[in-house]
Design a protein around this motif. Structure first.
Motif, PDB file in Angstrom:
ATOM      1  N   UNK A 111      -9.484  34.826 -61.130  1.00  0.00           N
ATOM      2  CA  UNK A 111     -10.144  34.293 -59.935  1.00  0.00           C
ATOM      3  C   UNK A 111      -9.068  33.872 -58.934  1.00  0.00           C
ATOM      4  N   UNK A 112      -9.416  33.936 -57.651  1.00  0.00           N
ATOM      5  CA  UNK A 112      -8.461  33.606 -56.601  1.00  0.00           C
ATOM      6  C   UNK A 112      -8.168  32.109 -56.609  1.00  0.00           C
ATOM      7  N   UNK A 113      -6.885  31.776 -56.509  1.00  0.00           N
ATOM      8  CA  UNK A 113      -6.463  30.375 -56.541  1.00  0.00           C
ATOM      9  C   UNK A 113      -5.467  30.095 -55.419  1.00  0.00           C
ATOM     10  N   UNK A 114      -5.463  28.857 -54.974  1.00  0.00           N
ATOM     11  CA  UNK A 114      -4.488  28.352 -54.011  1.00  0.00           C
ATOM     12  C   UNK A 114      -3.659  27.326 -54.762  1.00  0.00           C
ATOM     13  N   UNK A 115      -2.421  27.693 -55.090  1.00  0.00           N
ATOM     14  CA  UNK A 115      -1.575  26.870 -55.955  1.00  0.00           C
ATOM     15  C   UNK A 115      -0.602  26.065 -55.109  1.00  0.00           C
ATOM     16  N   UNK A 116      -0.610  24.763 -55.310  1.00  0.00           N
ATOM     17  CA  UNK A 116       0.161  23.860 -54.477  1.00  0.00           C
ATOM     18  C   UNK A 116       0.833  22.808 -55.350  1.00  0.00           C
ATOM     19  N   UNK A 117       2.054  22.422 -54.992  1.00  0.00           N
ATOM     20  CA  UNK A 117       2.805  21.444 -55.778  1.00  0.00           C
ATOM     21  C   UNK A 117       2.084  20.099 -55.795  1.00  0.00           C
ATOM     22  N   UNK A 118       2.213  19.401 -56.918  1.00  0.00           N
ATOM     23  CA  UNK A 118       1.528  18.118 -57.088  1.00  0.00           C
ATOM     24  C   UNK A 118       1.825  17.139 -55.953  1.00  0.00           C
ATOM     25  N   UNK A 119       3.079  17.103 -55.518  1.00  0.00           N
ATOM     26  CA  UNK A 119       3.478  16.138 -54.485  1.00  0.00           C
ATOM     27  C   UNK A 119       2.879  16.465 -53.130  1.00  0.00           C
ATOM     28  N   UNK A 120       2.307  17.667 -52.984  1.00  0.00           N
ATOM     29  CA  UNK A 120       1.833  18.114 -51.678  1.00  0.00           C
ATOM     30  C   UNK A 120       0.327  17.985 -51.495  1.00  0.00           C
ATOM     31  N   UNK A 121      -0.404  17.605 -52.560  1.00  0.00           N
ATOM     32  CA  UNK A 121      -1.844  17.402 -52.395  1.00  0.00           C
ATOM     33  C   UNK A 121      -2.102  15.989 -51.872  1.00  0.00           C
ATOM     34  N   UNK A 122      -3.193  15.826 -51.185  1.00  0.00           N
ATOM     35  CA  UNK A 122      -3.609  14.517 -50.676  1.00  0.00           C
ATOM     36  C   UNK A 122      -4.917  14.139 -51.352  1.00  0.00           C
ATOM     37  N   UNK A 123      -4.888  13.027 -52.072  1.00  0.00           N
ATOM     38  CA  UNK A 123      -6.071  12.586 -52.818  1.00  0.00           C
ATOM     39  C   UNK A 123      -6.697  11.383 -52.126  1.00  0.00           C
ATOM     40  N   UNK A 124      -7.938  11.532 -51.743  1.00  0.00           N
ATOM     41  CA  UNK A 124      -8.719  10.439 -51.175  1.00  0.00           C
ATOM     42  C   UNK A 124      -9.754   9.998 -52.212  1.00  0.00           C
ATOM     43  N   UNK A 125     -10.248   8.807 -52.022  1.00  0.00           N
ATOM     44  CA  UNK A 125     -11.355   8.339 -52.847  1.00  0.00           C
ATOM     45  C   UNK A 125     -12.676   8.827 -52.254  1.00  0.00           C
ATOM     46  N   UNK A 126     -13.733   8.713 -53.012  1.00  0.00           N
ATOM     47  CA  UNK A 126     -15.098   8.816 -52.505  1.00  0.00           C
ATOM     48  C   UNK A 126     -15.686   7.408 -52.556  1.00  0.00           C
ATOM     49  N   UNK A 127     -16.064   6.867 -51.407  1.00  0.00           N
ATOM     50  CA  UNK A 127     -16.701   5.557 -51.373  1.00  0.00           C
ATOM     51  C   UNK A 127     -18.208   5.703 -51.598  1.00  0.00           C
ATOM     52  N   UNK A 128     -18.847   4.610 -51.986  1.00  0.00           N
ATOM     53  CA  UNK A 128     -20.253   4.655 -52.360  1.00  0.00           C
ATOM     54  C   UNK A 128     -21.091   3.755 -51.457  1.00  0.00           C
ATOM     55  N   UNK A 129     -22.269   4.205 -51.093  1.00  0.00           N
ATOM     56  CA  UNK A 129     -23.239   3.369 -50.390  1.00  0.00           C
ATOM     57  C   UNK A 129     -24.561   3.445 -51.144  1.00  0.00           C
ATOM     58  N   UNK A 130     -25.220   2.278 -51.277  1.00  0.00           N
ATOM     59  CA  UNK A 130     -26.433   2.170 -52.096  1.00  0.00           C
ATOM     60  C   UNK A 130     -27.564   1.602 -51.238  1.00  0.00           C
ATOM     61  N   UNK A 131     -28.753   2.147 -51.407  1.00  0.00           N
ATOM     62  CA  UNK A 131     -29.872   1.827 -50.513  1.00  0.00           C
ATOM     63  C   UNK A 131     -30.463   0.435 -50.729  1.00  0.00           C
ATOM     64  N   UNK A 132     -30.333  -0.146 -51.939  1.00  0.00           N
ATOM     65  CA  UNK A 132     -30.951  -1.448 -52.188  1.00  0.00           C
ATOM     66  C   UNK A 132     -30.182  -2.167 -53.285  1.00  0.00           C
ATOM     67  N   UNK A 133     -30.529  -3.421 -53.518  1.00  0.00           N
ATOM     68  CA  UNK A 133     -29.859  -4.237 -54.540  1.00  0.00           C
ATOM     69  C   UNK A 133     -30.652  -4.296 -55.840  1.00  0.00           C
ATOM     70  N   UNK A 134     -31.541  -3.333 -56.039  1.00  0.00           N
ATOM     71  CA  UNK A 134     -32.302  -3.235 -57.287  1.00  0.00           C
ATOM     72  C   UNK A 134     -33.128  -4.496 -57.555  1.00  0.00           C
ATOM     73  N   UNK A 135     -33.679  -5.075 -56.485  1.00  0.00           N
ATOM     74  CA  UNK A 135     -34.542  -6.245 -56.627  1.00  0.00           C
ATOM     75  C   UNK A 135     -33.818  -7.571 -56.604  1.00  0.00           C
ATOM     76  N   UNK A 136     -32.483  -7.572 -56.578  1.00  0.00           N
ATOM     77  CA  UNK A 136     -31.720  -8.815 -56.559  1.00  0.00           C
ATOM     78  C   UNK A 136     -31.622  -9.366 -55.130  1.00  0.00           C
ATOM     79  N   UNK A 137     -31.603 -10.689 -55.016  1.00  0.00           N
ATOM     80  CA  UNK A 137     -31.262 -11.296 -53.734  1.00  0.00           C
ATOM     81  C   UNK A 137     -29.758 -11.191 -53.537  1.00  0.00           C
ATOM     82  N   UNK A 138     -29.302 -11.411 -52.327  1.00  0.00           N
ATOM     83  CA  UNK A 138     -27.865 -11.375 -52.040  1.00  0.00           C
ATOM     84  C   UNK A 138     -27.122 -12.383 -52.912  1.00  0.00           C
ATOM     85  N   UNK A 139     -27.633 -13.613 -52.989  1.00  0.00           N
ATOM     86  CA  UNK A 139     -26.953 -14.653 -53.775  1.00  0.00           C
ATOM     87  C   UNK A 139     -26.910 -14.304 -55.252  1.00  0.00           C
TER      88      UNK A 139
END
Length: 405
Positions: A233-261
């Motif tokens: 299969x076709x691959x794009x091979x790149x040195x470890x030091x040359x990749x840029x890793x970002x996180x994936x942040x999370x957003x959630x629609x509700x607090x599952x019935x909990x109040x903020x406090x």
């Protein structure tokens, strides 16, 4: 030992390459997609979405056949040319903040099966089956698997030297990226690169786990047909030091019935919680988490009660799932639960603030990005990261290179 394969690539003619290539199909908004399809007849988006012209709603089978036919039309019209002999390429992507350079070549299915090419993400079987059917019916792939290899001085020096040669392409895109491609076509040069990679014992998939799994499934089903192109299969091979890793942040629609406090009190079991008020605070290190809730930013510092955590339990994305998302917010399935969505870390945290402030989501979490060593350690131990743990660049442009099956 890692094996690289030259292949008879199909690519756009030089005077149309900037018009043909495109970002990943899913990156376009409906309005942006319509604009490109209406005003650029050479865009590879026409191949990917052949039913657009007639606004058709068609079956997947008809769509895949339409992709194959449209691709053939592009070849017949002289938009694409084929290499006469198997080759490799050196490809450079310059963004506003980074420069990425790697080798485009084929990699072996058998080495993927033997775990010489290692993975760190799980796959969804229906997506693997779907893309396998796509490959089978269209007969090509244009999105390589992004693979990292350990930095080697010899390869780095060769890349510097190769970049001084005349490129095949040098073009810019509307998102202000610069793309440069050099052909690696001399037999002695191909052999030298292959020899360099034969001394590398293991490669690691950074992005493209479903693509590689689909290629393996197609190989298992159709290899008896004797098609030699199925073995890789076709691959794009790149040195470890040359990749840029970002996180994936999370957003959630509700607090599952909990109040903020109540929610803040529950967080206190595993985290030191500090209010940052309106400061746009992001994690500065591992075991730190940012949170936006009810118009206020918070810093969450993990207490690390377990003195000897395993590799997976030590992963920030897993910690958030084990301590917050699952037990408190009631999210079990990170892939399919509609209460949670993901924002790539390269986007501003203002995006999270705006989505929460608008009311569709109630809380957002910011993570610290993983390092390549962490990803490799998980892959070495055949452990799987939680879904959407990493967003990795560079991203390859569709239509720049076609690997025919």
């Amino acid at each position: 030992m890692s094996t690289l394969l030259p292949f008879k690539a199909v690519r756009p003619v030089a005077d149309k390459v900037a018009l043909v290539t495109c970002r990943n199909y899913d990156d376009y908004s409906p309005a942006e997609l319509a604009a490109w399809l209406n005003f650029n007849p050479y865009s590879f988006l026409h191949v990917i979405n052949p039913a657009y012209v007639h606004a058709q709603k068609i079956t997947l089978d008809k769509r895949f056949k339409g992709v194959a036919h449209k691709y053939q039309d592009f070849k017949n019209d002289g938009v694409f040319v084929s290499e006469e002999e198997p080759v490799m390429f050196l490809y450079e992507i310059q963004t506003k903040t980074n420069t990425f350079t790697g080798i485009v070549a084929g990699t072996l299915i058998e080495e993927y099966k033997a775990n010489v090419i290692k993975k760190h993400e799980d796959t969804l079987q229906y997506r693997v089956e779907l893309f396998k059917d796509y490959l089978h019916q269209t007969g090509f792939n244009t999105e390589p698997v992004l693979i990292t290899y350990p930095d080697k001085t010899e390869i780095n020096d060769w890349i510097v030297k190769k970049k001084k040669e005349q490129p095949l392409y040098h073009f810019s895109t509307t998102n202000k990226e610069k793309h440069t491609l050099w052909r690696i076509g001399v037999d002695s040069e191909i052999a030298w690169i292959q020899n360099q990679f034969e001394s590398i014992p293991e490669l690691y998939i950074a992005d493209g786990h479903h693509r590689s799994a689909s290629a393996e499934l197609l190989y298992d089903e159709d290899n008896h047909l004797g098609n030699p192109n199925l073995k890789g299969f076709m691959s794009f091979l790149i040195a470890e030091s040359n990749v840029k890793i970002y996180e994936f942040n999370r957003i959630v629609r509700d607090l599952n019935g909990h109040t903020k406090d109540d929610f803040l009190a529950l967080l206190d079991e595993h985290f030191i919680v500090k209010s940052k008020l309106q400061e746009l605070w992001k994690p500065q290190d591992k075991f730190e988490f940012g949170m936006y809730l009810d118009g206020e930013f918070y810093a969450l510092f993990y207490k690390q009660e377990n003195p000897n955590p395993g590799l997976l339990e030590n992963l920030d994305a897993q910690i958030l799932y084990d301590t917050v998302l699952h037990p408190i917010l009631g999210i079990e399935d990170l892939r399919n639960d509609e209460r949670i969505e993901y924002i790539p870390g390269k986007q501003s945290i203002l995006t999270i603030k705006e989505l929460v402030d608008e009311g569709e989501f109630e809380v957002g979490f910011m993570l610290f990005p993983s390092e390549i060593a962490e990803i490799k350690a998980l892959a070495d131990n055949q452990l799987i990261m939680p879904p959407k743990s990493t967003y990795i660049e560079p991203k390859f442009r569709s239509g720049l290179m076609v690997y025919e099956l």
